[in-house]
Enzyme design. Structure first.
Site, short mmCIF file in Angstrom:
data_model
loop_
_atom_site.label_atom_id
_atom_site.label_comp_id
_atom_site.label_asym_id
_atom_site.label_seq_id
_atom_site.Cartn_x
_atom_site.Cartn_y
_atom_site.Cartn_z
N GLY A 18 0.84 -1.21 0.00
CA GLY A 18 0.00 0.00 0.00
C GLY A 18 0.86 1.25 0.00
NE ARG A 32 17.78 15.69 -4.76
CZ ARG A 32 17.03 16.76 -4.72
NH1 ARG A 32 16.84 17.40 -3.58
NH2 ARG A 32 16.48 17.25 -5.82
NE ARG A 79 -2.40 -4.28 -1.32
CZ ARG A 79 -1.95 -3.71 -0.19
NH1 ARG A 79 -0.88 -4.17 0.40
NH2 ARG A 79 -2.58 -2.68 0.33
CG ASP A 110 4.25 -7.34 7.44
OD1 ASP A 110 3.54 -6.70 6.65
OD2 ASP A 110 3.78 -8.18 8.24
N GLY A 111 5.01 -7.42 4.20
CA GLY A 111 4.86 -8.30 3.04
C GLY A 111 5.96 -8.03 2.03
CB THR A 133 2.88 0.26 5.87
OG1 THR A 133 1.51 0.00 6.22
CG2 THR A 133 3.75 -0.14 7.04
CG ASP A 135 -1.79 -0.83 7.89
OD1 ASP A 135 -2.65 0.06 7.81
OD2 ASP A 135 -1.81 -1.85 7.18
CG ASP A 137 1.19 -3.58 10.02
OD1 ASP A 137 1.88 -2.82 9.31
OD2 ASP A 137 0.44 -4.45 9.53
NE ARG A 170 -27.98 12.02 13.88
CZ ARG A 170 -28.22 12.56 12.72
NH1 ARG A 170 -27.25 13.09 12.02
NH2 ARG A 170 -29.44 12.55 12.21
NE ARG A 179 -5.20 -6.04 4.39
CZ ARG A 179 -4.78 -5.84 3.17
NH1 ARG A 179 -5.59 -6.01 2.16
NH2 ARG A 179 -3.53 -5.46 2.93
CD GLU A 195 -18.54 7.19 25.44
OE1 GLU A 195 -19.44 6.86 26.17
OE2 GLU A 195 -18.45 8.33 24.97
CD GLU A 230 -9.17 -1.77 6.39
OE1 GLU A 230 -9.89 -2.14 5.47
OE2 GLU A 230 -8.09 -1.17 6.22
CG HIS A 259 -8.34 3.57 -0.27
ND1 HIS A 259 -9.41 2.73 -0.07
CD2 HIS A 259 -7.27 2.78 -0.54
CE1 HIS A 259 -9.01 1.47 -0.23
NE2 HIS A 259 -7.72 1.48 -0.51
CD GLN A 261 -8.19 6.12 7.49
OE1 GLN A 261 -7.89 5.82 8.63
NE2 GLN A 261 -9.04 5.41 6.76
P1 ADP Z 1 2.95 -4.58 2.55
O1 ADP Z 1 4.33 -4.60 2.01
O2 ADP Z 1 2.41 -3.20 2.71
O3 ADP Z 1 2.81 -5.44 3.79
P2 ADP Z 1 1.68 -6.71 1.00
O4 ADP Z 1 1.51 -7.62 2.16
O5 ADP Z 1 0.57 -6.61 0.04
O6 ADP Z 1 1.98 -5.20 1.45
O7 ADP Z 1 3.00 -7.17 0.25
C1 ADP Z 1 3.44 -6.48 -0.90
C2 ADP Z 1 3.96 -7.45 -1.91
O8 ADP Z 1 5.10 -8.14 -1.37
C3 ADP Z 1 3.02 -8.57 -2.30
O9 ADP Z 1 2.07 -8.15 -3.25
C4 ADP Z 1 3.99 -9.58 -2.89
O10 ADP Z 1 4.38 -9.21 -4.17
C5 ADP Z 1 5.19 -9.43 -1.95
N1 ADP Z 1 5.15 -10.45 -0.91
C6 ADP Z 1 4.38 -10.47 0.19
N2 ADP Z 1 4.57 -11.59 0.92
C7 ADP Z 1 5.50 -12.33 0.25
C8 ADP Z 1 6.13 -13.59 0.46
N3 ADP Z 1 5.85 -14.36 1.52
N4 ADP Z 1 7.04 -14.00 -0.44
C9 ADP Z 1 7.35 -13.25 -1.53
N5 ADP Z 1 6.79 -12.06 -1.79
C10 ADP Z 1 5.88 -11.59 -0.92
O1 F6P Z 2 -1.63 -1.67 4.41
C1 F6P Z 2 -2.19 -0.41 4.22
C2 F6P Z 2 -3.68 -0.54 4.01
O2 F6P Z 2 -4.21 0.75 3.74
C3 F6P Z 2 -4.46 -1.19 5.14
O3 F6P Z 2 -4.73 -0.32 6.22
C4 F6P Z 2 -5.70 -1.61 4.41
O4 F6P Z 2 -6.32 -2.67 5.09
C5 F6P Z 2 -5.17 -2.06 3.08
O5 F6P Z 2 -3.94 -1.36 2.89
C6 F6P Z 2 -6.07 -1.78 1.92
O6 F6P Z 2 -5.45 -2.23 0.77
P1 F6P Z 2 -5.98 -1.92 -0.70
O7 F6P Z 2 -5.85 -0.46 -0.94
O8 F6P Z 2 -5.09 -2.72 -1.58
O9 F6P Z 2 -7.39 -2.38 -0.70
#
Ligand code: ADP
Ligand code: F6P
Length: 329
Positions: A18, A32, A79, A110-111, A133, A135, A137, A170, A179, A195, A230, A259, A261
């Site tokens: 994202g 740079r 992605r 982390d992905g 990111t 998030d 996280d 309200r 997510r 709250e 969410e 989005h 955000q």
């Molecule tokens: P983020 O990097 O924000 O956590 P994603 O989890 O969607 O977002 O990961 C981004 C991209 O990284 C994925 O679309 C994929 O191409 C790659 N990726 C994620 N997990 C793996 C994995 N276990 N092995 C290889 N590539 C990965």
């Molecule tokens: O990881 C960032 C994030 O905005 C999350 O907060 C949200 O759950 C997700 O991406 C939404 O992803 P997409 O824009 O691909 O639907």
């Protein structure tokens, strides 16, 4: 240190997952710092998709002008499910080698780091990660690029919602992004005087929420804001509103911030973080390092093994959720 110290000549930079406000400031800092140190640098377009489709372009100092204040990412992001498969990672590694790219700076969550780590382990391409990111996280760093901006964007919306909530007496349920994590929700909740804060790590039964709302009303409160991430299960904002209505007869309005955000001009904090991390990432590559993420802990720059970053989970902000509850009396 110059590039000749490590014999490294050419590196690549990409944004993945994202998008997050401040990614451009990070790209600017990486480019740079690299060029200043005599490196050639390629911008890989659209994350791993660009890597397997060979979409990349050389980046120069002046290409980085006027991007520090821009949200989104000039390199595009995406992605790329194919990258989970070893054959596509091999294809990417072959392209990178053909371009003479020896090392990469990965800006993502982390992905994205999982992909980077796999590329490094399987194909010997050196990688340094920068956490970008909204998030927040990512294990090993207190802050990720984009989080501060996203929190402030959500907060400014909540301040507006407060006005109408107050005028109409309200209850509002505001759904923020996250997510799999509740960092945006917990920060926005405290800063917005919520709250209750519901996150994937803090599931609250509807009965308890209803009880709290009734108590608040009995104490003279006329409006309430509930924040939900969410990812909160079961049920997202609309389901929660319906459940509250059924159990209590109280009408709860729903606002899903979505989005917005993810966009917008990065805050000063995010630009500074991005600039620090971009510089540190290139320095780490010049020092011959790999398979690490550069981050911040207690305000200081740190290097954390990617293995730890992708295998460990950052602890949620339970104390902030408790604080919001304690102060919403
Ligand atoms: P983020 O990097 O924000 O956590 P994603 O989890 O969607 O977002 O990961 C981004 C991209 O990284 C994925 O679309 C994929 O191409 C790659 N990726 C994620 N997990 C793996 C994995 N276990 N092995 C290889 N590539 C990965
Ligand atoms: O990881 C960032 C994030 O905005 C999350 O907060 C949200 O759950 C997700 O991406 C939404 O992803 P997409 O824009 O691909 O639907």
């Amino acid at each position: 240190m110059t590039s000749t110290d490590t014999k490294m000549k050419k590196i690549g930079v990409y944004t993945s997952g994202g998008d997050a406000p401040g990614m451009n400031a990070a790209v600017r800092s990486v480019v740079r710092t690299a060029v200043t140190n005599g490196l050639e640098i390629m911008g890989i377009i659209q994350g791993y998709t660009g890597m397997i489709e060979n979409k990349m372009l050389p980046l120069q100092m002046r290409d980085m002008a006027n991007i520090i204040q821009r949200g989104g990412t000039i390199l595009k992001t995406g992605r790329c499910p194919e990258f989970m498969k070893p054959e596509y990672r091999k294809k990417a590694a072959d392209f990178l080698r053909a371009q003479g790219i020896e090392a990469l700076v990965c800006i993502g969550g982390d992905g994205s780091f999982r992909g980077a780590q796999a590329l490094a382990t399987e194909h010997g391409i050196r990688v340094v990660g920068i956490a970008g990111t909204i998030d927040n996280d990512v294990y090993g760093t207190d802050d990720t690029i984009g989080f501060d901006t996203a929190v402030n964007t959500a907060l400014s919306a909540i301040d507006k919602i407060r006005d109408t909530a107050d005028s109409h007496d309200r209850i509002f349920i505001v759904e923020v992004m996250g997510r799999n994590s509740g960092f945006i929700a917990s920060h926005v909740g405290v800063a917005g005087g919520a709250e209750e804060i519901l996150t994937p790590e803090n599931i609250i039964p509807v009965d308890k929420i209803v009880e709290k709302l009734k108590e608040s009303r009995a104490r003279g409160k006329t409006s309430s804001i509930l924040i939900t991430a969410e990812g909160q299960k079961p049920g997202r904002a609309y389901d929660l509103a319906e459940a509250i209505r059924k159990k209590s007869g109280l009408d709860a309005k729903v606002c899903i911030l979505g989005h917005q955000q993810r966009g917008g001009s990065p805050t000063a904090n995010d630009r500074i973080l991005a600039s620090r991390l971009g510089y540190a990432a290139v320095q780490a590559l010049l020092d011959g390092k790999s398979n690490i993420m550069v981050g911040v802990q207690y305000g200081r720059l740190v290097e954390v093994a990617l293995e730890d970053v992708i295998s460990k989970t950052k602890e949620g902000d339970k104390h902030l959720i408790q604080l919001a509850r304690a102060l919403s009396v």
